[in-house]
Design a protein around this motif. Structure first.
Motif, PDB file in Angstrom:
ATOM      1  N   GLU A   1      57.023   4.169  47.505  1.00  0.00           N
ATOM      2  CA  GLU A   1      55.786   4.856  47.156  1.00  0.00           C
ATOM      3  C   GLU A   1      54.560   4.094  47.669  1.00  0.00           C
ATOM      4  O   GLU A   1      53.642   4.686  48.252  1.00  0.00           O
ATOM      5  CB  GLU A   1      55.704   5.026  45.633  1.00  0.00           C
TER       6      GLU A   1
ATOM      7  N   PHE B   1      47.807   5.733  41.397  1.00  0.00           N
ATOM      8  CA  PHE B   1      49.253   5.949  41.245  1.00  0.00           C
ATOM      9  C   PHE B   1      49.833   4.806  40.417  1.00  0.00           C
ATOM     10  O   PHE B   1      49.687   3.636  40.718  1.00  0.00           O
ATOM     11  CB  PHE B   1      49.955   6.136  42.596  1.00  0.00           C
TER      12      PHE B   1
ATOM     13  N   TYR C   1      52.963   2.885  38.933  1.00  0.00           N
ATOM     14  CA  TYR C   1      54.366   2.655  39.284  1.00  0.00           C
ATOM     15  C   TYR C   1      55.003   1.669  38.307  1.00  0.00           C
ATOM     16  O   TYR C   1      54.346   0.742  37.820  1.00  0.00           O
ATOM     17  CB  TYR C   1      54.502   2.160  40.725  1.00  0.00           C
TER      18      TYR C   1
ATOM     19  N   HIS D   1      55.691  12.457  48.131  1.00  0.00           N
ATOM     20  CA  HIS D   1      54.637  12.542  47.122  1.00  0.00           C
ATOM     21  C   HIS D   1      53.263  12.156  47.682  1.00  0.00           C
ATOM     22  O   HIS D   1      52.264  12.854  47.446  1.00  0.00           O
ATOM     23  CB  HIS D   1      54.977  11.643  45.935  1.00  0.00           C
TER      24      HIS D   1
ATOM     25  N   ARG E   1      56.136   7.032  35.811  1.00  0.00           N
ATOM     26  CA  ARG E   1      55.593   7.186  37.165  1.00  0.00           C
ATOM     27  C   ARG E   1      54.667   8.408  37.212  1.00  0.00           C
ATOM     28  O   ARG E   1      55.103   9.547  37.084  1.00  0.00           O
ATOM     29  CB  ARG E   1      56.725   7.329  38.176  1.00  0.00           C
TER      30      ARG E   1
ATOM     31  N   VAL F   1      56.852  11.667  38.663  1.00  0.00           N
ATOM     32  CA  VAL F   1      56.756  11.770  40.127  1.00  0.00           C
ATOM     33  C   VAL F   1      58.081  11.471  40.817  1.00  0.00           C
ATOM     34  O   VAL F   1      58.789  10.523  40.469  1.00  0.00           O
ATOM     35  CB  VAL F   1      55.672  10.793  40.643  1.00  0.00           C
TER      36      VAL F   1
ATOM     37  N   THR G   1      50.725  10.003  38.829  1.00  0.00           N
ATOM     38  CA  THR G   1      49.613   9.903  39.783  1.00  0.00           C
ATOM     39  C   THR G   1      48.489  10.820  39.339  1.00  0.00           C
ATOM     40  O   THR G   1      48.736  11.930  38.863  1.00  0.00           O
ATOM     41  CB  THR G   1      50.057  10.293  41.211  1.00  0.00           C
TER      42      THR G   1
END
Length: 230
Positions: A124, A111, A113, A219, A196, A214, A198
Protein backbone atom coordinates in the motif's frame (compact mmCIF):
# COMPACT_ATOMS: atom_id res chain seq x y z
CA UNK A 1 -19.43 -87.51 79.66
CA UNK A 2 -20.90 -89.26 76.63
CA UNK A 3 -19.43 -89.00 73.13
CA UNK A 4 -22.49 -87.06 71.93
CA UNK A 5 -22.08 -84.47 74.68
CA UNK A 6 -18.38 -84.10 73.94
CA UNK A 7 -19.14 -83.55 70.24
CA UNK A 8 -21.75 -80.88 71.04
CA UNK A 9 -19.50 -79.04 73.48
CA UNK A 10 -16.54 -79.13 71.05
CA UNK A 11 -18.67 -77.65 68.23
CA UNK A 12 -20.13 -74.86 70.36
CA UNK A 13 -16.95 -72.72 70.67
CA UNK A 14 -16.22 -72.97 66.94
CA UNK A 15 -19.73 -71.96 65.94
CA UNK A 16 -20.09 -69.03 68.32
CA UNK A 17 -17.01 -66.99 67.17
CA UNK A 18 -17.87 -67.62 63.53
CA UNK A 19 -21.36 -66.35 64.08
CA UNK A 20 -19.97 -63.26 65.82
CA UNK A 21 -17.25 -62.50 63.25
CA UNK A 22 -19.38 -62.86 60.14
CA UNK A 23 -21.80 -59.98 60.77
CA UNK A 24 -18.90 -57.68 61.83
CA UNK A 25 -17.00 -58.28 58.60
CA UNK A 26 -20.18 -57.95 56.58
CA UNK A 27 -21.07 -54.69 58.27
CA UNK A 28 -17.53 -53.35 57.78
CA UNK A 29 -17.56 -54.30 54.11
CA UNK A 30 -20.99 -52.77 53.64
CA UNK A 31 -19.92 -49.53 55.36
CA UNK A 32 -16.77 -49.32 53.23
CA UNK A 33 -18.72 -49.78 50.00
CA UNK A 34 -21.30 -47.25 51.15
CA UNK A 35 -18.60 -44.70 52.00
CA UNK A 36 -16.94 -45.15 48.58
CA UNK A 37 -20.30 -44.86 46.85
CA UNK A 38 -21.11 -41.65 48.69
CA UNK A 39 -17.68 -40.07 48.09
CA UNK A 40 -17.40 -40.83 44.37
CA UNK A 41 -20.50 -39.10 43.00
CA UNK A 42 -19.96 -36.17 45.35
CA UNK A 43 -16.45 -35.46 44.02
CA UNK A 44 -17.52 -35.90 40.41
CA UNK A 45 -20.52 -33.70 40.93
CA UNK A 46 -18.43 -30.98 42.60
CA UNK A 47 -15.91 -31.02 39.75
CA UNK A 48 -18.65 -30.68 37.16
CA UNK A 49 -20.28 -27.79 38.98
CA UNK A 50 -16.97 -26.01 39.41
CA UNK A 51 -16.14 -26.33 35.72
CA UNK A 52 -19.59 -25.23 34.65
CA UNK A 53 -19.54 -22.24 36.97
CA UNK A 54 -16.08 -21.21 35.80
CA UNK A 55 -17.08 -21.50 32.14
CA UNK A 56 -20.23 -19.42 32.66
CA UNK A 57 -18.30 -16.75 34.54
CA UNK A 58 -15.72 -16.49 31.74
CA UNK A 59 -18.45 -16.21 29.14
CA UNK A 60 -20.16 -13.44 31.07
CA UNK A 61 -16.93 -11.49 31.41
CA UNK A 62 -16.25 -11.81 27.70
CA UNK A 63 -19.77 -10.81 26.75
CA UNK A 64 -19.85 -7.88 29.16
CA UNK A 65 -16.52 -6.55 27.90
CA UNK A 66 -17.69 -6.78 24.30
CA UNK A 67 -21.01 -5.13 25.04
CA UNK A 68 -19.27 -2.35 26.95
CA UNK A 69 -16.73 -1.64 24.18
CA UNK A 70 -19.18 -1.94 21.29
CA UNK A 71 -20.95 1.42 21.75
CA UNK A 72 -17.63 3.21 22.23
CA UNK A 73 -16.15 1.66 19.08
CA UNK A 74 -19.30 2.38 17.11
CA UNK A 75 -19.29 6.01 18.24
CA UNK A 76 -15.70 6.55 17.18
CA UNK A 77 -16.26 4.76 13.91
CA UNK A 78 -19.26 7.00 13.27
CA UNK A 79 -17.13 9.67 11.55
CA UNK A 80 -18.99 10.30 8.30
CA UNK A 81 -18.45 11.98 4.96
CA UNK A 82 -19.20 15.68 5.13
CA UNK A 83 -17.98 16.07 8.72
CA UNK A 84 -15.11 18.30 9.74
CA UNK A 85 -11.85 16.32 9.99
CA UNK A 86 -10.57 16.08 13.59
CA UNK A 87 -7.39 18.08 14.25
CA UNK A 88 -4.13 16.28 14.97
CA UNK A 89 -0.46 17.03 15.62
CA UNK A 90 1.90 14.05 15.66
CA UNK A 91 5.55 13.07 15.08
CA UNK A 92 6.57 11.73 11.67
CA UNK A 93 9.48 9.91 10.12
CA UNK A 94 12.70 11.91 10.07
CA UNK A 95 11.96 13.50 13.45
CA UNK A 96 9.57 16.20 12.27
CA UNK A 97 6.01 16.98 13.34
CA UNK A 98 2.94 17.08 11.14
CA UNK A 99 -0.44 18.70 11.84
CA UNK A 100 -3.75 18.95 10.00
CA UNK A 101 -3.33 22.73 9.94
CA UNK A 102 -0.25 22.29 7.73
CA UNK A 103 -2.60 21.30 4.90
CA UNK A 104 -5.21 24.05 5.25
CA UNK A 105 -6.81 24.86 1.89
CA UNK A 106 -5.38 21.67 0.33
CA UNK A 107 -6.80 18.25 -0.36
CA UNK A 108 -5.31 15.53 1.82
CA UNK A 109 -5.28 11.72 1.78
CA UNK A 110 -4.87 9.89 5.08
CA UNK A 111 -4.23 6.16 4.79
CA UNK A 112 -4.17 4.24 8.06
CA UNK A 113 -2.18 1.00 7.94
CA UNK A 114 -1.87 -1.69 10.66
CA UNK A 115 1.89 -2.14 10.88
CA UNK A 116 5.04 -0.94 9.15
CA UNK A 117 6.96 -3.35 6.92
CA UNK A 118 4.28 -6.03 6.77
CA UNK A 119 3.32 -7.34 3.31
CA UNK A 120 -0.03 -5.57 2.81
CA UNK A 121 1.11 -2.30 4.37
CA UNK A 122 4.30 -2.32 2.32
CA UNK A 123 2.40 -2.76 -0.95
CA UNK A 124 0.00 0.00 0.00
CA UNK A 125 2.75 2.48 0.95
CA UNK A 126 4.68 1.67 -2.23
CA UNK A 127 1.56 2.25 -4.35
CA UNK A 128 0.92 5.66 -2.79
CA UNK A 129 4.61 6.52 -3.25
CA UNK A 130 4.41 5.53 -6.92
CA UNK A 131 1.51 7.95 -7.39
CA UNK A 132 2.96 10.85 -5.37
CA UNK A 133 3.54 12.96 -8.49
CA UNK A 134 0.02 12.33 -9.77
CA UNK A 135 -1.47 13.26 -6.40
CA UNK A 136 0.59 16.47 -6.39
CA UNK A 137 -0.79 17.40 -9.81
CA UNK A 138 -4.27 16.86 -8.40
CA UNK A 139 -3.46 19.28 -5.58
CA UNK A 140 -3.51 16.50 -3.01
CA UNK A 141 -1.03 15.62 -0.26
CA UNK A 142 -0.72 12.07 1.15
CA UNK A 143 0.05 10.91 4.71
CA UNK A 144 0.42 7.37 6.03
CA UNK A 145 -0.49 6.75 9.68
CA UNK A 146 0.14 3.81 12.00
CA UNK A 147 0.87 3.17 15.69
CA UNK A 148 4.51 2.31 14.99
CA UNK A 149 7.20 4.40 16.73
CA UNK A 150 9.16 6.93 14.65
CA UNK A 151 12.24 4.66 14.48
CA UNK A 152 10.15 1.90 12.91
CA UNK A 153 8.71 4.40 10.41
CA UNK A 154 12.25 5.53 9.51
CA UNK A 155 13.33 1.93 8.85
CA UNK A 156 10.17 1.29 6.84
CA UNK A 157 10.80 4.39 4.69
CA UNK A 158 14.49 3.63 4.09
CA UNK A 159 14.00 -0.08 3.36
CA UNK A 160 11.38 0.50 0.64
CA UNK A 161 12.30 4.01 -0.56
CA UNK A 162 8.93 5.44 0.46
CA UNK A 163 8.17 9.00 -0.56
CA UNK A 164 5.13 9.81 1.60
CA UNK A 165 5.35 11.14 5.19
CA UNK A 166 4.76 8.39 7.76
CA UNK A 167 3.00 9.56 10.90
CA UNK A 168 3.42 7.86 14.29
CA UNK A 169 0.37 7.68 16.58
CA UNK A 170 1.53 5.47 19.45
CA UNK A 171 -1.21 6.75 21.78
CA UNK A 172 -3.97 5.92 19.23
CA UNK A 173 -5.62 9.32 19.75
CA UNK A 174 -5.81 10.18 16.07
CA UNK A 175 -6.60 6.59 15.10
CA UNK A 176 -9.57 6.57 17.47
CA UNK A 177 -10.73 10.04 16.43
CA UNK A 178 -10.86 8.93 12.79
CA UNK A 179 -12.48 5.55 13.55
CA UNK A 180 -9.40 3.63 12.40
CA UNK A 181 -8.95 1.83 15.73
CA UNK A 182 -11.29 -0.96 16.76
CA UNK A 183 -11.98 -4.65 17.24
CA UNK A 184 -10.38 -7.09 14.81
CA UNK A 185 -10.29 -10.87 14.63
CA UNK A 186 -7.68 -13.35 13.48
CA UNK A 187 -7.61 -17.14 13.81
CA UNK A 188 -10.77 -16.98 15.93
CA UNK A 189 -9.35 -14.48 18.42
CA UNK A 190 -10.58 -10.90 18.89
CA UNK A 191 -8.28 -8.01 19.68
CA UNK A 192 -8.01 -4.24 19.27
CA UNK A 193 -5.91 -2.83 16.45
CA UNK A 194 -5.73 -0.54 13.43
CA UNK A 195 -8.49 -1.00 10.88
CA UNK A 196 -7.10 -0.42 7.39
CA UNK A 197 -8.88 2.79 6.44
CA UNK A 198 -8.36 5.66 4.00
CA UNK A 199 -9.91 9.12 4.07
CA UNK A 200 -9.87 11.90 1.49
CA UNK A 201 -10.23 15.40 2.92
CA UNK A 202 -11.37 18.28 0.78
CA UNK A 203 -9.71 21.71 0.67
CA UNK A 204 -12.45 22.86 3.05
CA UNK A 205 -11.15 20.48 5.75
CA UNK A 206 -14.18 18.21 5.54
CA UNK A 207 -14.15 14.47 4.87
CA UNK A 208 -15.06 13.91 1.23
CA UNK A 209 -14.59 10.12 1.00
CA UNK A 210 -14.06 7.23 3.38
CA UNK A 211 -12.80 3.76 2.50
CA UNK A 212 -13.08 1.18 5.29
CA UNK A 213 -11.80 -2.42 5.32
CA UNK A 214 -9.48 -1.48 2.46
CA UNK A 215 -8.24 -4.06 -0.02
CA UNK A 216 -4.74 -2.99 -1.01
CA UNK A 217 -4.63 -4.02 -4.67
CA UNK A 218 -5.65 -1.07 -6.86
CA UNK A 219 -6.67 1.02 -3.85
CA UNK A 220 -4.20 3.91 -4.32
CA UNK A 221 -5.31 4.32 -7.95
CA UNK A 222 -8.95 4.47 -6.84
CA UNK A 223 -8.15 7.17 -4.26
CA UNK A 224 -6.27 9.17 -6.90
CA UNK A 225 -9.29 9.15 -9.20
CA UNK A 226 -11.48 10.36 -6.34
CA UNK A 227 -9.01 13.16 -5.58
CA UNK A 228 -8.95 14.24 -9.21
CA UNK A 229 -12.74 14.43 -9.35
CA UNK A 230 -13.03 16.37 -6.10
Amino acid sequence: MSKKSRKKSSKTPSVTPTAKKTPVKARAATQTKLAKTQRTPASKSTGTIAKTTSHKAASKRLNSSKSASAPETAAKAGLAEGQKAPAFRLPRDGGGVVALSDYAGQKLVLFFYPRADTPGCTREAIDFTRLTGAFAKAGTAVLGISADPVKAQDKFRDKHGLGVPLVSDETHEMLEAYGAWGEKSMYGKSFLGILRTTMLLGADGKIARIWRNVRVDGHADEVLEAARSL
